[in-house]
Design a protein around this motif. Structure first.
Motif, PDB file in Angstrom:
ATOM      1  N   SER A 169     -18.416 -73.634  35.917  1.00  0.00           N
ATOM      2  CA  SER A 169     -19.120 -74.522  36.833  1.00  0.00           C
ATOM      3  C   SER A 169     -18.297 -75.764  37.087  1.00  0.00           C
ATOM      4  O   SER A 169     -17.415 -76.114  36.308  1.00  0.00           O
ATOM      5  N   GLU A 170     -18.591 -76.451  38.180  1.00  0.00           N
ATOM      6  CA  GLU A 170     -17.826 -77.631  38.569  1.00  0.00           C
ATOM      7  C   GLU A 170     -17.883 -78.732  37.525  1.00  0.00           C
ATOM      8  O   GLU A 170     -16.855 -79.316  37.185  1.00  0.00           O
ATOM      9  N   PRO A 171     -19.062 -79.083  36.932  1.00  0.00           N
ATOM     10  CA  PRO A 171     -19.078 -80.139  35.917  1.00  0.00           C
ATOM     11  C   PRO A 171     -18.242 -79.797  34.709  1.00  0.00           C
ATOM     12  O   PRO A 171     -17.581 -80.651  34.130  1.00  0.00           O
ATOM     13  N   GLU A 172     -18.225 -78.498  34.301  1.00  0.00           N
ATOM     14  CA  GLU A 172     -17.424 -78.104  33.149  1.00  0.00           C
ATOM     15  C   GLU A 172     -15.945 -78.300  33.426  1.00  0.00           C
ATOM     16  O   GLU A 172     -15.182 -78.694  32.555  1.00  0.00           O
ATOM     17  N   ARG A 173     -15.524 -78.018  34.658  1.00  0.00           N
ATOM     18  CA  ARG A 173     -14.119 -78.199  34.980  1.00  0.00           C
ATOM     19  C   ARG A 173     -13.756 -79.679  34.961  1.00  0.00           C
ATOM     20  O   ARG A 173     -12.656 -80.047  34.565  1.00  0.00           O
ATOM     21  N   HIS A 174     -14.679 -80.546  35.394  1.00  0.00           N
ATOM     22  CA  HIS A 174     -14.391 -81.975  35.378  1.00  0.00           C
ATOM     23  C   HIS A 174     -14.192 -82.474  33.961  1.00  0.00           C
ATOM     24  O   HIS A 174     -13.347 -83.300  33.692  1.00  0.00           O
ATOM     25  N   VAL A 175     -15.012 -81.948  33.032  1.00  0.00           N
ATOM     26  CA  VAL A 175     -14.892 -82.411  31.656  1.00  0.00           C
ATOM     27  C   VAL A 175     -13.675 -81.801  30.987  1.00  0.00           C
ATOM     28  O   VAL A 175     -12.933 -82.463  30.285  1.00  0.00           O
ATOM     29  N   ARG A 176     -13.431 -80.499  31.226  1.00  0.00           N
ATOM     30  CA  ARG A 176     -12.322 -79.835  30.559  1.00  0.00           C
ATOM     31  C   ARG A 176     -10.981 -80.384  31.039  1.00  0.00           C
ATOM     32  O   ARG A 176     -10.074 -80.606  30.257  1.00  0.00           O
ATOM     33  N   PHE A 177     -10.864 -80.566  32.341  1.00  0.00           N
ATOM     34  CA  PHE A 177      -9.613 -81.065  32.893  1.00  0.00           C
ATOM     35  C   PHE A 177      -9.775 -82.529  33.272  1.00  0.00           C
ATOM     36  O   PHE A 177      -9.434 -82.954  34.360  1.00  0.00           O
ATOM     37  N   ALA A 178     -10.341 -83.297  32.357  1.00  0.00           N
ATOM     38  CA  ALA A 178     -10.547 -84.725  32.616  1.00  0.00           C
ATOM     39  C   ALA A 178      -9.209 -85.419  32.770  1.00  0.00           C
ATOM     40  O   ALA A 178      -8.201 -85.005  32.207  1.00  0.00           O
ATOM     41  N   GLU A 179      -9.207 -86.476  33.551  1.00  0.00           N
ATOM     42  CA  GLU A 179      -7.977 -87.201  33.762  1.00  0.00           C
ATOM     43  C   GLU A 179      -7.488 -87.813  32.463  1.00  0.00           C
ATOM     44  O   GLU A 179      -8.284 -88.156  31.592  1.00  0.00           O
ATOM     45  N   PRO A 180      -6.179 -87.951  32.285  1.00  0.00           N
ATOM     46  CA  PRO A 180      -5.650 -88.440  31.011  1.00  0.00           C
ATOM     47  C   PRO A 180      -6.228 -89.777  30.585  1.00  0.00           C
ATOM     48  O   PRO A 180      -6.335 -90.057  29.407  1.00  0.00           O
ATOM     49  N   ALA A 181      -6.624 -90.609  31.531  1.00  0.00           N
ATOM     50  CA  ALA A 181      -7.149 -91.920  31.167  1.00  0.00           C
ATOM     51  C   ALA A 181      -8.443 -91.820  30.379  1.00  0.00           C
ATOM     52  O   ALA A 181      -8.825 -92.758  29.692  1.00  0.00           O
ATOM     53  N   TYR A 182      -9.117 -90.677  30.458  1.00  0.00           N
ATOM     54  CA  TYR A 182     -10.375 -90.513  29.750  1.00  0.00           C
ATOM     55  C   TYR A 182     -10.226 -89.674  28.499  1.00  0.00           C
ATOM     56  O   TYR A 182     -11.217 -89.204  27.959  1.00  0.00           O
ATOM     57  N   SER A 183      -9.028 -89.452  28.052  1.00  0.00           N
ATOM     58  CA  SER A 183      -8.809 -88.707  26.817  1.00  0.00           C
ATOM     59  C   SER A 183      -8.925 -89.664  25.633  1.00  0.00           C
ATOM     60  O   SER A 183      -8.264 -90.688  25.601  1.00  0.00           O
ATOM     61  N   PHE A 184      -9.772 -89.310  24.682  1.00  0.00           N
ATOM     62  CA  PHE A 184      -9.942 -90.105  23.479  1.00  0.00           C
ATOM     63  C   PHE A 184      -9.488 -89.286  22.277  1.00  0.00           C
ATOM     64  O   PHE A 184      -9.724 -88.078  22.212  1.00  0.00           O
ATOM     65  N   VAL A 185      -8.826 -89.949  21.338  1.00  0.00           N
ATOM     66  CA  VAL A 185      -8.316 -89.264  20.157  1.00  0.00           C
ATOM     67  C   VAL A 185      -9.308 -89.292  19.010  1.00  0.00           C
ATOM     68  O   VAL A 185      -9.022 -88.779  17.943  1.00  0.00           O
ATOM     69  N   GLY A 186     -10.473 -89.876  19.210  1.00  0.00           N
ATOM     70  CA  GLY A 186     -11.490 -89.885  18.170  1.00  0.00           C
ATOM     71  C   GLY A 186     -12.004 -91.284  17.897  1.00  0.00           C
ATOM     72  O   GLY A 186     -11.826 -92.211  18.691  1.00  0.00           O
ATOM     73  N   MET A 187     -12.647 -91.415  16.749  1.00  0.00           N
ATOM     74  CA  MET A 187     -13.223 -92.688  16.347  1.00  0.00           C
ATOM     75  C   MET A 187     -12.173 -93.536  15.632  1.00  0.00           C
ATOM     76  O   MET A 187     -11.565 -93.094  14.670  1.00  0.00           O
ATOM     77  N   HIS A 188     -12.011 -94.752  16.096  1.00  0.00           N
ATOM     78  CA  HIS A 188     -11.083 -95.679  15.457  1.00  0.00           C
ATOM     79  C   HIS A 188     -11.696 -96.251  14.181  1.00  0.00           C
ATOM     80  O   HIS A 188     -11.048 -96.311  13.135  1.00  0.00           O
ATOM     81  N   CYS A 189     -12.959 -96.664  14.242  1.00  0.00           N
ATOM     82  CA  CYS A 189     -13.669 -97.150  13.065  1.00  0.00           C
ATOM     83  C   CYS A 189     -15.163 -97.169  13.361  1.00  0.00           C
ATOM     84  O   CYS A 189     -15.581 -97.068  14.518  1.00  0.00           O
ATOM     85  N   ILE A 190     -15.959 -97.291  12.311  1.00  0.00           N
ATOM     86  CA  ILE A 190     -17.417 -97.316  12.416  1.00  0.00           C
ATOM     87  C   ILE A 190     -17.945 -98.475  11.579  1.00  0.00           C
ATOM     88  O   ILE A 190     -17.532 -98.666  10.435  1.00  0.00           O
ATOM     89  N   PHE A 191     -18.872 -99.244  12.164  1.00  0.00           N
ATOM     90  CA  PHE A 191     -19.573-100.296  11.436  1.00  0.00           C
ATOM     91  C   PHE A 191     -21.043 -99.889  11.339  1.00  0.00           C
ATOM     92  O   PHE A 191     -21.719 -99.754  12.363  1.00  0.00           O
TER      93      PHE A 191
END
Length: 482
Positions: free
Chosen positions: A146-168
């Motif tokens: 589906s179109e939304p799945e493709r948007h999330v799977r092939f998200a632009e590099p600016a929206y790539s996150f490597v995970g949680m940096h820290c938690i308070f």
């Protein structure tokens, strides 16, 4: 690139051929293989020269290593040299078989199902073409998504996150508002419904610097001074407090007659505090003395406000969904109302007002507004008309939560579109592109266990902080992009 990718193919070619008899298209793989066939020896026999393959391998091995290193370091769209080469080979394969590319594959680079390393630059075209069947099957499966799945799977590099940096998770009450220090990527503060205000540093190792206590009810809003030495906070306990961060002490308390709902420092004159309250007032307070030097009465309780970078215009939202444009004198603090915007269709309380200096979509300053019912509004600002607002677009969130807050993504929006980030009642953090009328959600972050109330970017926008109703604050780290 043709020499590298056909090195082995030439050694195992079935029969010699003349370049003159090759097809005229230089991109045809048959033509390339013919050009690189070993020449016949000078004897009367037509057998290939037995020394050609060994000589050619020797010449290839003696090529400068800098070229290989350059290919190994080469990047485009987050992909390496091998991915680009395979992309070109698939284009050649498609052209030779008269196959048409599908819309879902045009303009994108897809990695092959086989894991390639840079050493595969020496593999043959024949081996690569043997994988084309697997590749086409993979593309056909991805095109059925589906179109939304493709948007999330092939998200632009600016929206790539490597995970949680820290938690308070030291706060036991709902964290209603959070903010990074001004032009600072390390200083983070958040206020909660128990009246406490926590100041942290997010650099390694993350730690809590100060816990400021004094408010007896929910903290509704706070703001850093321009030098990050002070924090001004407002609360449902009808007070405004000024804190000195380094000492962790309250240096001034301003008492009101109603709940204080929103606050911000004047960007040009930091001795001026602007506060909106439930008594339908916007007060200009002298930071040094704590005295109210000017006030303006609106039609409803003032629930959110922000000020432009010049310090001349205030944008305030009220409890009925209206947005006011107010002129302010940077020297005297005098206030005067100029416009009342009624284009918001909902009559729900405004929770977020955020000003942005420039937008590529609107080609002018813009304003973001978020209401309690989950409606987002995006306005252009006419600076030559004393801040007149024009509604560009609106967006209805799927699962709104009370007092949800949203934020622009200024640096990310310089690429294309108009991106915002917001919390949600389903415990996720969502990214939306307001420039897309359909499929506006481009990414989401999952990690909270309760509704997400607030979001905030640091100065460099490499860290995103989000808070939830259980008192957890998560700092997300964005992936580095070229």
């Amino acid at each position: 690139m043709a020499d590298d990718s056909t090195a082995t193919a030439s050694a195992s070619a079935p029969a010699p051929a003349s370049p003159c008899s090759a097809p005229s298209r230089p991109t045809d793989p048959d033509f390339l293989s013919c050009v690189l066939q070993p020449p016949t020896s000078s004897s009367s026999t037509s057998r290939p020269d037995p020394d050609y393959a060994a000589l050619r391998r020797l010449l290839l091995r003696r090529k400068s290593s800098s070229a290989l290193n350059h290919r190994m370091e080469w990047r485009c769209n987050g992909k390496g040299y091998v991915a680009y080469r395979n992309f070109l080979l698939r284009r050649i394969e498609a052209a030779s078989s008269s196959a048409h590319s599908t819309p879902s594959n045009s303009g994108r680079w897809f990695a092959s199902p086989t894991t390639f390393s840079e050493a595969d630059s020496w593999s043959s075209i024949r081996d690569l073409r043997s994988n084309s069947g697997k590749l086409s099957r993979t593309m056909s499966v991805s095109s059925k998504q589906s179109e939304p799945e493709r948007h999330v799977r092939f998200a632009e590099p600016a929206y790539s996150f490597v995970g949680m940096h820290c938690i308070f998770d030291n706060c036991k009450a709902s964290v209603t508002v959070l903010q990074f220090g001004r032009t600072n990527s390390d200083l983070l503060a958040y206020g909660s419904s128990d009246g406490s205000l926590t100041v942290c540093q997010v650099s390694e190792p993350p730690s809590v610097l100060q816990k400021l206590t004094g408010h007896s009810k929910d903290i509704t809003d706070f703001d850093f001074s321009s030098n990050n030495q002070y924090i001004a906070s407002c609360s449902m306990d009808k007070t405004v407090r000024v804190w000195e961060i380094s000492k962790g002490t309250c240096i001034r308390v301003v008492y009101g007659v109603s709940s204080q709902l929103c606050i911000c420092f004047h960007p040009v004159n930091n001795n001026l505090l602007l506060v909106g309250n439930a008594n339908r007032e916007i007060n200009a307070i002298n930071f040094s003395t704590g005295r109210v030097i000017s006030k303006l009465t609106c039609d409803n309780a003032v629930t959110a406000l922000d000020i432009d970078h010049t310090g001349q215009l205030i944008f305030a939202g009220d409890a009925q969904g209206y947005i006011y444009t107010i002129s302010v004198n940077s020297h005297t603090g005098s206030l005067s109302r100029t416009h009342k915007n009624k284009s918001c269709k909902s009559k729900s309380s405004i929770t977020t007002i955020q000003y942005r200096t420039f937008s590529l979509v609107a080609r002018c300053p813009v304003l973001l507004s978020c209401a309690q019912d989950g409606n987002l509004y995006f306005f252009s600002i006419a600076t030559n008309s004393h801040g007149y607002l024009t509604l560009i677009c609106s967006l209805k969130l799927a699962s709104p939560v009370q007092n949800i807050r949203a934020s622009f993504c200024p640096l990310l929006s310089l690429e294309k579109g108009e991106f915002i980030v917001t919390g949600s009642g389903d415990s996720n953090v969502y990214f939306y592109d307001l420039a897309r009328p359909k499929n506006s959600c481009v990414n989401k972050l999952q990690g909270h266990g309760s509704p997400v109330m607030g979001v905030a970017w640091n100065h460099g926008e490499n860290l995103l902080a989000s808070s939830d109703s259980d008192g957890t604050v998560i700092v997300w780290k964005r992936a580095k992009t070229n």
